[in-house]
Scaffold this motif. Structure first.
Motif, PDB file in Angstrom:
ATOM      1  N   GLU A   1      -0.327  31.977  12.314  1.00 51.32           N
ATOM      2  CA  GLU A   1       0.827  32.864  12.435  1.00 51.32           C
ATOM      3  C   GLU A   1       0.898  33.909  11.333  1.00 51.32           C
ATOM      4  N   LEU A   2      -0.063  33.926  10.433  1.00 54.43           N
ATOM      5  CA  LEU A   2       0.024  34.823   9.285  1.00 54.43           C
ATOM      6  C   LEU A   2      -0.214  36.277   9.656  1.00 54.43           C
ATOM      7  N   SER A   3      -1.144  36.551  10.568  1.00 62.43           N
ATOM      8  CA  SER A   3      -1.482  37.934  10.918  1.00 62.43           C
ATOM      9  C   SER A   3      -2.181  37.966  12.268  1.00 62.43           C
ATOM     10  N   SER A   4      -1.559  38.579  13.246  1.00 61.32           N
ATOM     11  CA  SER A   4      -2.212  38.672  14.554  1.00 61.32           C
ATOM     12  C   SER A   4      -3.419  39.597  14.501  1.00 61.32           C
ATOM     13  N   ASN A   5      -3.399  40.582  13.595  1.00 63.81           N
ATOM     14  CA  ASN A   5      -4.570  41.448  13.436  1.00 63.81           C
ATOM     15  C   ASN A   5      -5.779  40.646  12.970  1.00 63.81           C
ATOM     16  N   ARG A   6      -5.577  39.801  11.944  1.00 63.17           N
ATOM     17  CA  ARG A   6      -6.693  39.018  11.439  1.00 63.17           C
ATOM     18  C   ARG A   6      -7.110  37.952  12.441  1.00 63.17           C
TER      19      ARG A   6
END
Length: 441
Positions: free
Chosen positions: A42-47
């Motif tokens: 959940e930290l970064s959808s881009n990553r």
């Protein structure tokens, strides 16, 4: 038959992968494993998108060599040790890392491997020079200033690159698991993840690297490598990149790779870099201004060069390094907002966002980190005039200002009232309008 499990983390490649190469050279059967940790999803959808693309590419690379990428979901320690037991592995290998999360994972792996009588081996590969190997002459666990570290780093013996395994053999009957669907991500123009794309970009970059020293700050020219996301996930080897650049005599670029290693050795000694000021008592009394923070996040501060950088971040999941300095300095030095809030926002969007470099650079700009001049300020208008003199970079990311020609785009508040009123673009933030000094060229 000897069997090894390699827990892949931030070394998603087959070329110059010491853990994978050593396992293939010393074991009959090798299980390359990646564990999708829900705690990080959940930290970064881009990553997440970049990661899943990299995993799909890595699976193809391994299959070409007779192996496969084994995928599991859950706690990495639990899943890795469980799989090692299922296949009868004598050794479990993982690339050494420096963050608090990685150190905790390493400690738990060691405990579980000792309990199961499995040999745990740590391998290099995340940096050019291992973070704990270079120590300052005056004592202490890490260099606090870059220049003396750079001098030592340049003369240090680098490890040799390891060969890409020709053949990888999995245990018979092992369920490899399905690749997750590629998520959408938030940035429409984000780069594609994976070793294949990373090595393609590296080859293209090396053909123009000689211009880096002169042009790397040219914001509209975008004459940087854009390899940082591939380094962050280990899709390309930092050692291989540094060796290639060094061979070509591209010292300015090699210096930037050393900055990356520098922050890794800092975090190795100071793992709280994302939450605590590196310099004791250096934190200012930061202003609580949610409205100003939101305008900064949305690229609506009214300062075009700042807003262009923030909009590039959203569109591409990446930002030009000079723009990173300008936008971070604007938030901390001009708006007086806590660097942690800026670092968190960058973490959400940046494909290359990692703890050492993201937090280390934010602390450098804020004056709380490894900077010998902690009170420096970046004047955004002067920066724009120097590194985007005709406003090409600004107009690229702020379509509301495309009709304004030349350098006047950097100070739209100075345009005639009739022109200003026709722009769908805000004036400088109300909380910031009294800073008349930096509003002048």
């Amino acid at each position: 038959m000897r069997t090894a499990v390699i827990l892949l983390t931030r070394d998603l490649r087959v070329h110059d992968n010491p853990a994978l190469a050593t396992a293939c050279a010393n074991a009959d059967r090798v299980v390359p494993l990646f564990v999708l940790d829900p705690a990080l999803s959940e930290l970064s959808s881009n990553r997440n998108r970049f990661l899943h693309q990299a995993l799909a590419d890595l699976r193809e690379q391994l299959r070409e060599r007779g192996g496969d990428l084994v995928l599991r979901s859950g706690d990495p320690v639990t899943e890795a040790v469980k799989l090692a037991g299922e296949v009868g592995a004598e050794m479990l290998g993982v690339a050494a890392d420096v963050t608090a999360y990685a150190k905790k994972r390493e400690g738990r792996l060691r405990e579980e491997c000792d309990r199961q009588r499995i040999s745990l081996r740590l391998f290099p590969g995340v940096t050019v020079v291992d973070p704990g190997t270079l120590r300052p002459g005056g004592g202490g666990p890490a260099y606090k200033v870059f220049t003396p570290y750079f001098r030592t780093w340049q003369t240090a013996k680098w490890r040799d690159e390891v060969a890409t395994p020709r053949k990888i053999t999995l245990p018979d009957g092992l369920a490899v698991g399905r690749l997750p669907a590629i998520p959408g991500g938030e940035s429409p123009d984000a780069a594609t993840g994976g070793e294949t794309e990373g090595r393609r970009r590296l080859s293209a970059w090396l053909r123009s690297i000689d211009a880096y020293g002169e042009k790397h700050d040219d914001m509209p020219g975008d004459a940087t490598s854009r390899l940082s996301p591939y380094l962050r996930f280990g899709c390309v080897s930092p050692l291989a990149v540094a060796e290639a650049a060094k061979t070509l005599g591209a010292e300015p670029y090699v210096r930037q790779l050393c900055w990356r290693d520098f922050y890794y050795q800092v975090v190795n000694a100071f793992p709280r870099i994302s939450t605590q000021a590196y310099r004791p008592n250096a934190d200012d009394e930061w202003r609580d201004d949610p409205d100003a923070l939101k305008h900064w996040q949305d690229g609506l501060t009214g300062v075009p060069v700042v807003d262009a950088g923030m909009r590039q971040l959203r569109a591409e999941g990446w930002m030009h390094n000079r723009a990173r300095l300008i936008t971070a300095a604007f938030l901390t030095k001009h708006l007086g907002i806590d660097w942690r809030l800026g670092a968190q926002w960058f973490f959400r969007w940046l494909l290359d966002g990692d703890v050492p470099n993201n937090s280390g650079n934010w602390q450098w700009v804020a004056g709380t980190g490894n900077d010998s001049r902690p009170y420096r300020r970046f004047n955004p208008i002067r920066q724009a005039g120097r590194f985007d003199p005709e406003g090409v970079y600004v107009r690229r990311y702020i379509p509301e200002l495309k009709a304004i020609e030349g350098p006047s785009v950097h100070e739209p508040w100075r345009l005639p009232a009739g022109v200003r009123s026709a722009l769908d673009y805000p004036g400088p933030l109300e909380s910031h309008r009294d800073e008349a000094v930096w509003l002048r060229p």
